[in-house]
Design a protein around this motif. Sequence first.
Motif: not given
Length: 252
Positions: A36-62
Amino acid sequence: MSSALHLDGLRKSFGKTEIIRGVNLEIPRGERHAIIGPNGAGKSTLFNLITGRFPPTSGKVRLHGHDVTGLAPFQINRMGLSRSFQITNIFPRMSVFENVRCSLLWAQGYRYSFWNLVSRSRALTEGTHRILDQINLTARAELPAGVLSYAEQRALEIGITIAGGADVIMLDEPTAGMSHSETDYIVDLIRTVTEDKTLVMVEHDMGVVFDLADRISVLVYGEIIATGSPEQVRANPRVQEAYLGAALEAEH
């Protein structure tokens, strides 16, 4: 308990703007976890990083201990993760039955065999009916998906999401735009179809979050400021200040 998802130092920038700022999160197998979090917090971006729609700038998803960072969405899906979207994503001119059957094709081993007549496959037909029964749409099976009510279309999308047999299900705003009765219907459906699976959801309706989630993570300006049980998150002063108090007041 082993983890279904493990995010390690996940960051995402678009140009000079950093949207996700070092997210660390571990979600055990079988847990129902809300973000959860306010609008613009990055929730959809985080989903897209986890599911491979966006590549992360750094870090890992396992996923189940396997590094899936940078893999394509279809590769991650085949490793057991499936998601829905904020906007209903169905084939409106195809029947409800055909929508679910299409999503079962890969799981049933059809791959790219153009000479297979899917209508003759007993296993595929039985699997489709089983999913339709789970999502309470058997009576609507032959209707074009586009004529379903909004809640029924969301239920169909959830059916499509689970049809491939994924054991990690990610739902993005599953009750957005629904009435109270429609929300109750979808919450009961989610609870049923994700039993014994791992659920990760983004949701603004705090009633849904506190009803479904085993644990909650609060994302604010691209950072997780708290993770805990619904009771712990509700009582967290930092969460109340940043988000939760205003969100709860907005529902009354």
